[in-house]
Design a protein around this motif. Sequence first.
Motif, PDB file in Angstrom:
ATOM      1  N   ASP A  62       0.821  -1.209   0.000  1.00  0.00           N
ATOM      2  CA  ASP A  62       0.000   0.000   0.000  1.00  0.00           C
ATOM      3  C   ASP A  62       0.856   1.261   0.000  1.00  0.00           C
ATOM      4  OD1 ASP A  62      -2.498   1.402   0.078  1.00  0.00           O
ATOM      5  OD2 ASP A  62      -2.126   1.792   2.202  1.00  0.00           O
ATOM      6  N   GLY A  63       1.905   1.259   0.769  1.00  0.00           N
ATOM      7  CA  GLY A  63       2.724   2.463   0.887  1.00  0.00           C
ATOM      8  C   GLY A  63       3.863   2.586  -0.097  1.00  0.00           C
ATOM      9  N   HIS A  64       4.238   1.472  -0.747  1.00  0.00           N
ATOM     10  CA  HIS A  64       5.496   1.517  -1.497  1.00  0.00           C
ATOM     11  C   HIS A  64       5.475   0.816  -2.856  1.00  0.00           C
ATOM     12  CE1 HIS A  64       7.305   3.139   2.147  1.00  0.00           C
ATOM     13  NE2 HIS A  64       6.680   2.182   2.814  1.00  0.00           N
ATOM     14  N   LEU A  68       8.656   0.173  -5.511  1.00  0.00           N
ATOM     15  CA  LEU A  68       9.059  -1.193  -5.836  1.00  0.00           C
ATOM     16  C   LEU A  68       8.975  -1.431  -7.344  1.00  0.00           C
ATOM     17  CD1 LEU A  68       7.208  -2.945  -2.906  1.00  0.00           C
ATOM     18  CD2 LEU A  68       9.699  -2.777  -3.161  1.00  0.00           C
ATOM     19  N   GLU A  69       7.877  -0.997  -7.939  1.00  0.00           N
ATOM     20  CA  GLU A  69       7.685  -1.174  -9.374  1.00  0.00           C
ATOM     21  C   GLU A  69       8.723  -0.386 -10.177  1.00  0.00           C
ATOM     22  OE1 GLU A  69       3.841  -0.281 -11.339  1.00  0.00           O
ATOM     23  OE2 GLU A  69       3.422  -2.399 -10.876  1.00  0.00           O
ATOM     24  N   ALA A  70       9.092   0.804  -9.704  1.00  0.00           N
ATOM     25  CA  ALA A  70      10.105   1.615 -10.382  1.00  0.00           C
ATOM     26  C   ALA A  70      11.457   0.908 -10.407  1.00  0.00           C
ATOM     27  CB  ALA A  70      10.230   2.981  -9.705  1.00  0.00           C
ATOM     28  N   GLN A  71      11.660   0.015  -9.451  1.00  0.00           N
ATOM     29  CA  GLN A  71      12.905  -0.761  -9.402  1.00  0.00           C
ATOM     30  C   GLN A  71      12.801  -2.054 -10.203  1.00  0.00           C
ATOM     31  OE1 GLN A  71      14.671  -1.196  -5.439  1.00  0.00           O
ATOM     32  NE2 GLN A  71      13.232   0.365  -4.744  1.00  0.00           N
ATOM     33  N   GLY A  72      11.656  -2.232 -10.870  1.00  0.00           N
ATOM     34  CA  GLY A  72      11.463  -3.440 -11.676  1.00  0.00           C
ATOM     35  C   GLY A  72      10.997  -4.633 -10.858  1.00  0.00           C
ATOM     36  N   LEU A  73      10.508  -4.402  -9.635  1.00  0.00           N
ATOM     37  CA  LEU A  73      10.056  -5.486  -8.773  1.00  0.00           C
ATOM     38  C   LEU A  73       8.546  -5.639  -8.861  1.00  0.00           C
ATOM     39  CD1 LEU A  73      12.185  -4.644  -5.619  1.00  0.00           C
ATOM     40  CD2 LEU A  73      12.679  -6.360  -7.369  1.00  0.00           C
ATOM     41  N   GLY A  74       8.099  -6.876  -8.822  1.00  0.00           N
ATOM     42  CA  GLY A  74       6.679  -7.187  -8.813  1.00  0.00           C
ATOM     43  C   GLY A  74       6.341  -8.003  -7.589  1.00  0.00           C
ATOM     44  N   PRO A  75       5.081  -8.403  -7.461  1.00  0.00           N
ATOM     45  CA  PRO A  75       4.658  -9.157  -6.278  1.00  0.00           C
ATOM     46  C   PRO A  75       5.484 -10.419  -6.010  1.00  0.00           C
ATOM     47  CG  PRO A  75       2.754  -8.411  -7.495  1.00  0.00           C
ATOM     48  CD  PRO A  75       3.958  -8.079  -8.337  1.00  0.00           C
ATOM     49  N   SER A  76       5.873 -11.142  -7.028  1.00  0.00           N
ATOM     50  CA  SER A  76       6.645 -12.367  -6.789  1.00  0.00           C
ATOM     51  C   SER A  76       8.053 -12.069  -6.268  1.00  0.00           C
ATOM     52  CB  SER A  76       6.725 -13.208  -8.066  1.00  0.00           C
ATOM     53  OG  SER A  76       7.443 -12.513  -9.061  1.00  0.00           O
ATOM     54  N   ASP A  77       8.540 -10.851  -6.496  1.00  0.00           N
ATOM     55  CA  ASP A  77       9.887 -10.488  -6.052  1.00  0.00           C
ATOM     56  C   ASP A  77       9.960 -10.105  -4.576  1.00  0.00           C
ATOM     57  OD1 ASP A  77      11.045 -10.747  -8.670  1.00  0.00           O
ATOM     58  OD2 ASP A  77      10.126  -8.828  -9.188  1.00  0.00           O
ATOM     59  N   ILE A  78       8.811  -9.860  -3.954  1.00  0.00           N
ATOM     60  CA  ILE A  78       8.829  -9.399  -2.560  1.00  0.00           C
ATOM     61  C   ILE A  78       8.302 -10.434  -1.573  1.00  0.00           C
ATOM     62  CG2 ILE A  78       8.703  -6.965  -3.209  1.00  0.00           C
ATOM     63  CD1 ILE A  78       5.714  -7.109  -2.274  1.00  0.00           C
ATOM     64  N   VAL A  93      12.010   2.728   1.457  1.00  0.00           N
ATOM     65  CA  VAL A  93      12.313   1.729   0.425  1.00  0.00           C
ATOM     66  C   VAL A  93      13.323   2.382  -0.499  1.00  0.00           C
ATOM     67  CG1 VAL A  93      11.401   0.384  -1.494  1.00  0.00           C
ATOM     68  CG2 VAL A  93      10.053   0.638   0.587  1.00  0.00           C
ATOM     69  N   GLY A  94      14.538   1.841  -0.512  1.00  0.00           N
ATOM     70  CA  GLY A  94      15.604   2.389  -1.344  1.00  0.00           C
ATOM     71  C   GLY A  94      15.812   1.552  -2.587  1.00  0.00           C
ATOM     72  N   MET A  95      16.896   1.809  -3.261  1.00  0.00           N
ATOM     73  CA  MET A  95      17.260   1.031  -4.443  1.00  0.00           C
ATOM     74  C   MET A  95      17.915  -0.267  -3.977  1.00  0.00           C
ATOM     75  SD  MET A  95      16.218   2.652  -7.043  1.00  0.00           S
ATOM     76  CE  MET A  95      17.041   1.830  -8.382  1.00  0.00           C
ATOM     77  N   GLY A  96      17.146  -1.337  -3.946  1.00  0.00           N
ATOM     78  CA  GLY A  96      17.684  -2.634  -3.550  1.00  0.00           C
ATOM     79  C   GLY A  96      17.727  -2.873  -2.059  1.00  0.00           C
ATOM     80  N   ASN A 106      15.993   1.686  16.975  1.00  0.00           N
ATOM     81  CA  ASN A 106      17.110   1.614  16.041  1.00  0.00           C
ATOM     82  C   ASN A 106      16.619   1.084  14.697  1.00  0.00           C
ATOM     83  OD1 ASN A 106      16.681  -0.760  17.567  1.00  0.00           O
ATOM     84  ND2 ASN A 106      18.610  -1.605  16.884  1.00  0.00           N
ATOM     85  N   LYS A 107      17.421   1.308  13.651  1.00  0.00           N
ATOM     86  CA  LYS A 107      17.029   0.911  12.304  1.00  0.00           C
ATOM     87  C   LYS A 107      17.897  -0.227  11.794  1.00  0.00           C
ATOM     88  CE  LYS A 107      15.546   5.574  11.248  1.00  0.00           C
ATOM     89  NZ  LYS A 107      15.860   6.789  10.486  1.00  0.00           N
ATOM     90  N   VAL A 108      17.306  -1.022  10.925  1.00  0.00           N
ATOM     91  CA  VAL A 108      18.022  -2.129  10.293  1.00  0.00           C
ATOM     92  C   VAL A 108      17.645  -2.129   8.816  1.00  0.00           C
ATOM     93  CG1 VAL A 108      16.214  -3.851  10.764  1.00  0.00           C
ATOM     94  CG2 VAL A 108      18.579  -4.592  10.483  1.00  0.00           C
ATOM     95  N   LYS A 109      18.573  -2.569   7.979  1.00  0.00           N
ATOM     96  CA  LYS A 109      18.288  -2.642   6.544  1.00  0.00           C
ATOM     97  C   LYS A 109      18.148  -4.091   6.113  1.00  0.00           C
ATOM     98  CE  LYS A 109      19.912   1.653   4.806  1.00  0.00           C
ATOM     99  NZ  LYS A 109      19.848   2.313   3.550  1.00  0.00           N
ATOM    100  N   VAL A 110      17.287  -4.277   5.123  1.00  0.00           N
ATOM    101  CA  VAL A 110      17.121  -5.569   4.467  1.00  0.00           C
ATOM    102  C   VAL A 110      17.528  -5.334   3.016  1.00  0.00           C
ATOM    103  CG1 VAL A 110      15.502  -7.386   3.814  1.00  0.00           C
ATOM    104  CG2 VAL A 110      15.240  -6.232   6.020  1.00  0.00           C
ATOM    105  N   PHE A 111      18.529  -6.076   2.569  1.00  0.00           N
ATOM    106  CA  PHE A 111      19.098  -5.881   1.240  1.00  0.00           C
ATOM    107  C   PHE A 111      18.618  -6.942   0.260  1.00  0.00           C
ATOM    108  CE2 PHE A 111      22.111  -3.998   4.206  1.00  0.00           C
ATOM    109  CZ  PHE A 111      22.302  -2.759   3.639  1.00  0.00           C
TER     110      PHE A 111
END
Length: 129
Positions: A62-64, A68-78, A93-96, A106-111
Amino acid sequence: MVMVPGMQDDDFEERAAILEFDGGLPREWAENLARLATSPRPGAYLPERWETIVSDAHRLVDGHWRRLEAQGLGPSDIRELIRLIDGRAIVAVGMGDITLRMPAGNKVKVFMRPRIGQPPVWQEGRRAA
């Protein structure tokens, strides 16, 4: 609850339509969220964990979905990514990668690690070389 034949299909169609038309999601994203929300809980998941996964999927998409789509990602990619959110706040949501806020603040990243011809692998912590 007694399931009436076709009831789950009707629920899926209604949810997909609401997500698409009222929520403004593209049909592919709406159908995937509706399918997740109307699917029976897999036996490997406790009810609370499954509710968290469904909620995390809705918050992420809903929020992103545009980012995600601008990065070429679709539902199966997430799909794998959704399990890693684990109820934490989605900060960015960053690039990758995505940034999550832990309960303590505190914050954590998922790559994301792309794979040719397959959905990417998502990994929490440090970016793999």
